[in-house]
Design a protein around this motif. Structure first.
Motif, PDB file in Angstrom:
ATOM      1  N   PRO A  16       0.800  -1.223   0.000  1.00  0.00           N
ATOM      2  CA  PRO A  16       0.000   0.000   0.000  1.00  0.00           C
ATOM      3  C   PRO A  16       0.837   1.281   0.000  1.00  0.00           C
ATOM      4  N   GLN A  17       1.975   1.282   0.710  1.00  0.00           N
ATOM      5  CA  GLN A  17       2.787   2.487   0.728  1.00  0.00           C
ATOM      6  C   GLN A  17       3.430   2.747  -0.630  1.00  0.00           C
ATOM      7  N   VAL A  18       3.739   1.683  -1.359  1.00  0.00           N
ATOM      8  CA  VAL A  18       4.289   1.849  -2.702  1.00  0.00           C
ATOM      9  C   VAL A  18       3.194   2.314  -3.667  1.00  0.00           C
ATOM     10  N   VAL A  19       1.992   1.766  -3.513  1.00  0.00           N
ATOM     11  CA  VAL A  19       0.860   2.212  -4.332  1.00  0.00           C
ATOM     12  C   VAL A  19       0.594   3.691  -4.088  1.00  0.00           C
ATOM     13  N   HIS A  20       0.675   4.118  -2.843  1.00  0.00           N
ATOM     14  CA  HIS A  20       0.525   5.539  -2.505  1.00  0.00           C
ATOM     15  C   HIS A  20       1.608   6.367  -3.201  1.00  0.00           C
ATOM     16  N   HIS A  21       2.821   5.842  -3.238  1.00  0.00           N
ATOM     17  CA  HIS A  21       3.946   6.504  -3.893  1.00  0.00           C
ATOM     18  C   HIS A  21       3.683   6.658  -5.390  1.00  0.00           C
ATOM     19  N   VAL A  72      13.218   5.452  -6.594  1.00  0.00           N
ATOM     20  CA  VAL A  72      13.373   4.435  -5.555  1.00  0.00           C
ATOM     21  C   VAL A  72      12.070   4.416  -4.749  1.00  0.00           C
ATOM     22  N   PHE A  73      11.468   3.233  -4.645  1.00  0.00           N
ATOM     23  CA  PHE A  73      10.229   3.092  -3.884  1.00  0.00           C
ATOM     24  C   PHE A  73      10.492   3.257  -2.391  1.00  0.00           C
ATOM     25  N   PRO A  74       9.443   3.532  -1.614  1.00  0.00           N
ATOM     26  CA  PRO A  74       9.611   3.649  -0.159  1.00  0.00           C
ATOM     27  C   PRO A  74      10.191   2.405   0.502  1.00  0.00           C
ATOM     28  N   ASP A  75      10.009   1.224  -0.094  1.00  0.00           N
ATOM     29  CA  ASP A  75      10.561  -0.003   0.484  1.00  0.00           C
ATOM     30  C   ASP A  75      11.986  -0.274   0.022  1.00  0.00           C
ATOM     31  N   GLY A  76      12.575   0.683  -0.716  1.00  0.00           N
ATOM     32  CA  GLY A  76      13.960   0.550  -1.159  1.00  0.00           C
ATOM     33  C   GLY A  76      14.144  -0.062  -2.531  1.00  0.00           C
ATOM     34  N   THR A  77      13.070  -0.440  -3.210  1.00  0.00           N
ATOM     35  CA  THR A  77      13.178  -1.056  -4.532  1.00  0.00           C
ATOM     36  C   THR A  77      13.575  -0.007  -5.570  1.00  0.00           C
ATOM     37  N   PRO A  78      14.674  -0.239  -6.298  1.00  0.00           N
ATOM     38  CA  PRO A  78      15.065   0.714  -7.343  1.00  0.00           C
ATOM     39  C   PRO A  78      14.219   0.535  -8.600  1.00  0.00           C
ATOM     40  N   VAL A  79      13.912   1.627  -9.250  1.00  0.00           N
ATOM     41  CA  VAL A  79      13.123   1.603 -10.479  1.00  0.00           C
ATOM     42  C   VAL A  79      13.876   2.406 -11.535  1.00  0.00           C
ATOM     43  N   SER A  81       3.633  -1.891 -12.096  1.00  0.00           N
ATOM     44  CA  SER A  81       2.240  -2.289 -11.930  1.00  0.00           C
ATOM     45  C   SER A  81       1.930  -2.574 -10.471  1.00  0.00           C
ATOM     46  N   TYR A  82       0.681  -2.406 -10.115  1.00  0.00           N
ATOM     47  CA  TYR A  82       0.227  -2.870  -8.805  1.00  0.00           C
ATOM     48  C   TYR A  82      -0.838  -3.927  -9.053  1.00  0.00           C
ATOM     49  N   ASN A  83      -0.650  -5.086  -8.432  1.00  0.00           N
ATOM     50  CA  ASN A  83      -1.498  -6.253  -8.656  1.00  0.00           C
ATOM     51  C   ASN A  83      -2.652  -6.218  -7.663  1.00  0.00           C
ATOM     52  N   VAL A  84      -3.803  -5.771  -8.119  1.00  0.00           N
ATOM     53  CA  VAL A  84      -4.965  -5.602  -7.241  1.00  0.00           C
ATOM     54  C   VAL A  84      -5.464  -6.945  -6.722  1.00  0.00           C
ATOM     55  N   PHE A  85      -5.450  -7.962  -7.583  1.00  0.00           N
ATOM     56  CA  PHE A  85      -5.911  -9.291  -7.178  1.00  0.00           C
ATOM     57  C   PHE A  85      -5.050  -9.843  -6.052  1.00  0.00           C
ATOM     58  N   ALA A  86      -3.738  -9.820  -6.227  1.00  0.00           N
ATOM     59  CA  ALA A  86      -2.826 -10.355  -5.211  1.00  0.00           C
ATOM     60  C   ALA A  86      -2.843  -9.505  -3.942  1.00  0.00           C
ATOM     61  N   MET A  87      -3.047  -8.211  -4.079  1.00  0.00           N
ATOM     62  CA  MET A  87      -3.088  -7.339  -2.906  1.00  0.00           C
ATOM     63  C   MET A  87      -4.261  -7.703  -2.005  1.00  0.00           C
ATOM     64  N   GLY A  88      -5.415  -8.007  -2.603  1.00  0.00           N
ATOM     65  CA  GLY A  88      -6.588  -8.368  -1.816  1.00  0.00           C
ATOM     66  C   GLY A  88      -6.444  -9.688  -1.102  1.00  0.00           C
ATOM     67  N   ARG A  89      -5.469 -10.520  -1.529  1.00  0.00           N
ATOM     68  CA  ARG A  89      -5.259 -11.838  -0.918  1.00  0.00           C
ATOM     69  C   ARG A  89      -3.918 -11.932  -0.202  1.00  0.00           C
ATOM     70  N   ALA A  90      -3.308 -10.797   0.089  1.00  0.00           N
ATOM     71  CA  ALA A  90      -2.018 -10.776   0.781  1.00  0.00           C
ATOM     72  C   ALA A  90      -2.237 -10.692   2.292  1.00  0.00           C
ATOM     73  N   ALA A  91      -1.748 -11.686   3.008  1.00  0.00           N
ATOM     74  CA  ALA A  91      -1.934 -11.722   4.467  1.00  0.00           C
ATOM     75  C   ALA A  91      -1.253 -10.546   5.141  1.00  0.00           C
TER      76      ALA A  91
END
Length: 590
Positions: free
Chosen positions: A116-121, A469-476, A483-493
């Motif tokens: 979610p924080q990356v999606v916000h970014h 660079v994403f908030p979690d440190g991932t370089p882009v 992309s943000y995977n909406v399906f997987a996000m809804g099923r992420a514990a």
């Protein structure tokens, strides 16, 4: 002498033959050993390469997902094509991070996230850095042109301001309710009532797709294609009365009572539009499932599916041009129309540049709503409204059917709302009023929970316009697909908790039973940030009205053993439809 030499000759020939045989055997043994050594070498090399690949941090041991040189992750995508959404969930679950850097075999690494924080970014704090991008535009170029869903920059901001002005109009809410209610009462419920058969299954998803197409065309173009009325579901026999409070004698009478005015469009143009739009949408969606060079080559030579797309869009353009011109004439003559086309035409006559009050923004002088741009905008709304509502309601109805407790709670909420009506409202013709729909908190939770598990748009892609660079440190890297995977996000514990795979509408309600929305960056079903869907509230109004009307009137039963097969493309639907039987509901639970 001759007789004495015969045995010697025979012996000599035998010895010579034996020597030849032995020579050939030795030669064969040598070849066999060489073959064995060669095969052993190849096997050893393959084992070595496999172990090297398996333990290489960039390939087999990559925590983000296994891949190969040159072709990247493609073999695993093809291997898991039958369960692609579930496989994506598996990749995110096993990854130490909620963001994956995937080697797709292209020059740049693709980045996918459920954080979610990356999606916000991506969608808000660094919104300008992540546009749709030049690699996305060609996919929808023919269908959506430069519409609001297929552009960026100043052109997008201009359309967004204009559309915001239209969608914030107070009168639009009442028009949406009137159109949706009229279509439900006059067409959908009578069609279902004529298909009451305990043994015959109907495809509820197909029926809902026809309903949403009719409704969105009425809302957008002010024209009713009557797909539902002319469908295979529409029968001419049987008693199709619904409840006394909702019975209407005809569609025209119903529309007249609600002051709905539809454009008079020739049947051949409507039929051409209906068929052409369906074909164009399918071919456009198929582009995402094949390599770019394949469909671009076909488009260049105008062959195969791309030729069909051109022909289909000719029919769509003929219809759009006709209704736009007709809309202008009717408005000029003083006819009262409330559809989106009429609203945009009225707005186009005004000084649209005055909508831009920010002196620091890009200058938009000279930008006007031309007929071509108007067509692109309205087709975008038809695409979004039709697919999202049909998908959301289809999966919700399936989940309600297989969760009787949830169905009972929805019915109890409806019964409570009906009990709260004033006595002078008993003879009303509308199924539910806007205020009554707003009070359906539990149903709102059901729809939200359904779309969390089965989002209408399962994934959304962006383009990295610069290094980041994403908030979690991932370089882009610049040029990467993000992309943000909406399906997987809804099923992420790690996002929704350990019960993320359970269907629990209660997670959306507070202690008083009031619906509490989640952060749009945790639940980006309708996107978030500057691009958040303008029609989000209207979509929920229509979905709640539709589901409440359906289950109030009928009891639905899903075909035993049914399990939906999820489609792969722009929107998520059930490729095997939703087979149900239905019977009339006698009473509502207390």
């Amino acid at each position: 002498m001759e007789s004495a030499s015969a045995p010697a000759d025979i012996l000599g020939r035998y010895v010579s033959s034996y020597a030849d045989v032995r020579f050939h055997m030795q030669a064969n043994y040598g070849f066999l050993w060489a073959l064995i050594l060669c095969c052993g070498g190849v096997f050893a090399t393959m084992v070595f390469l496999f172990l090297l690949w398996k333990h290489h941090p960039s390939y087999g041991a990559n925590p983000n997902g296994p891949s190969f040189p040159l072709i990247g992750i493609l073999p695993f995508v093809l291997l898991n094509k039958h369960q692609l959404y579930e496989w994506c969930c598996f990749l995110f679950d096993r990854s130490p991070s909620l963001t994956l850097r995937l080697n797709t075999g292209r020059s740049s690494i693709s980045v996918a996230t459920v954080d979610p924080q990356v999606v916000h970014h991506i969608l808000k704090t660094h919104f300008p850095s992540y546009p749709k991008g030049p690699s996305f535009y060609p996919f929808f170029a023919e269908l959506l042109g430069n519409g609001i869903f297929n552009c960026d920059g100043a052109l997008w901001r201009f359309q967004r301001k204009v559309a915001s002005h239209v969608f914030t109009s107070n009168s639009l809410k009442n028009f949406v309710m009137a159109v949706a209610d009229a279509e439900i009462v006059s067409c959908l419920l009578p069609t279902l009532a004529n298909n009451l058969d305990a043994d015959a299954h109907i495809d509820l998803q197909a029926l809902l797709m026809l309903y949403t197409f009719d409704t969105i065309c009425q809302l957008t173009f002010g024209s009713d294609p009557a797909c539902l009325d002319g469908s295979k579901f529409k029968k001419t026999y049987g008693n199709c009365n619904i409840s006394a409070s909702t019975h209407v004698t005809s569609v025209d009478d119903r529309n007249a009572s609600l002051h709905i005015s539809y454009a008079r469009v020739p049947d051949q143009l409507i039929q051409g539009f209906v068929q052409g739009f369906q074909v164009a949408l399918q071919i456009t969606a198929d582009r995402f499932l094949i390599p770019d060079f394949v469909w671009k080559t076909k488009r260049f030579f105008k062959i195969g599916s791309e030729k069909k797309l051109i022909d289909a869009m000719e029919q769509v353009d003929k219809f759009a041009s006709f209704v736009i011109e007709l809309g202008k004439q009717e408005l000029a003559s003083g006819k009262d129309r409330k559809d989106l086309l009429a609203r945009f035409i009225r707005l186009a006559k005004e000084q649209t540049e005055s909508l831009d009050h920010d002196n620091n923004s890009d200058k938009q002088e000279g930008m006007v709503i031309s007929d071509s741009l108007l067509k692109d905008i309205l087709l975008s709304f038809i695409l979004a409204g039709r697919e999202s509502i049909a998908s959301g309601v289809t999966f919700s109805m399936w989940l309600i059917c297989v969760h009787p407790i949830v169905e009972r709670e929805v019915l109890k909420e409806i019964a409570k709302i009906l009990e709260g009506r004033k006595s002078n409202d008993a003879g009303k013709t509308a199924r539910f009023t806007y205020e009554e729909v707003r009070k359906m908190n539990y149903l709102h939770g059901v729809l939200s929970e359904s779309m969390r598990l089965y989002p209408p748009v399962p994934s959304n892609c962006k383009f990295a316009a610069q290094d980041d660079v994403f908030p979690d440190g991932t370089p882009v890297l610049k040029g990467s697909q993000v992309s943000y995977n909406v399906f997987a996000m809804g099923r992420a514990a790690r996002v929704w908790g350990e019960d993320c795979r359970e269907f629990r509408p209660e997670r959306w309600l507070d202690e008083n039973g009031v619906f509490v929305p989640a952060s749009p960056f945790k639940y980006p079903i309708f996107q978030a940030g500057p691009r958040i869907c303008l029609g989000k509230d209207f979509a929920f109004i229509q979905m709640k009205l539709l589901v409440a009307s359906l289950i109030q009137e009928f009891e639905f039963a899903v075909q035993p053993g049914f399990k939906p097969k999820l489609s792969y493309g722009v929107n998520m639907m059930m490729t095997n439809g939703l087979p149900v039987t239905l019977k009339r509901r006698s009473t509502l639970p207390c």
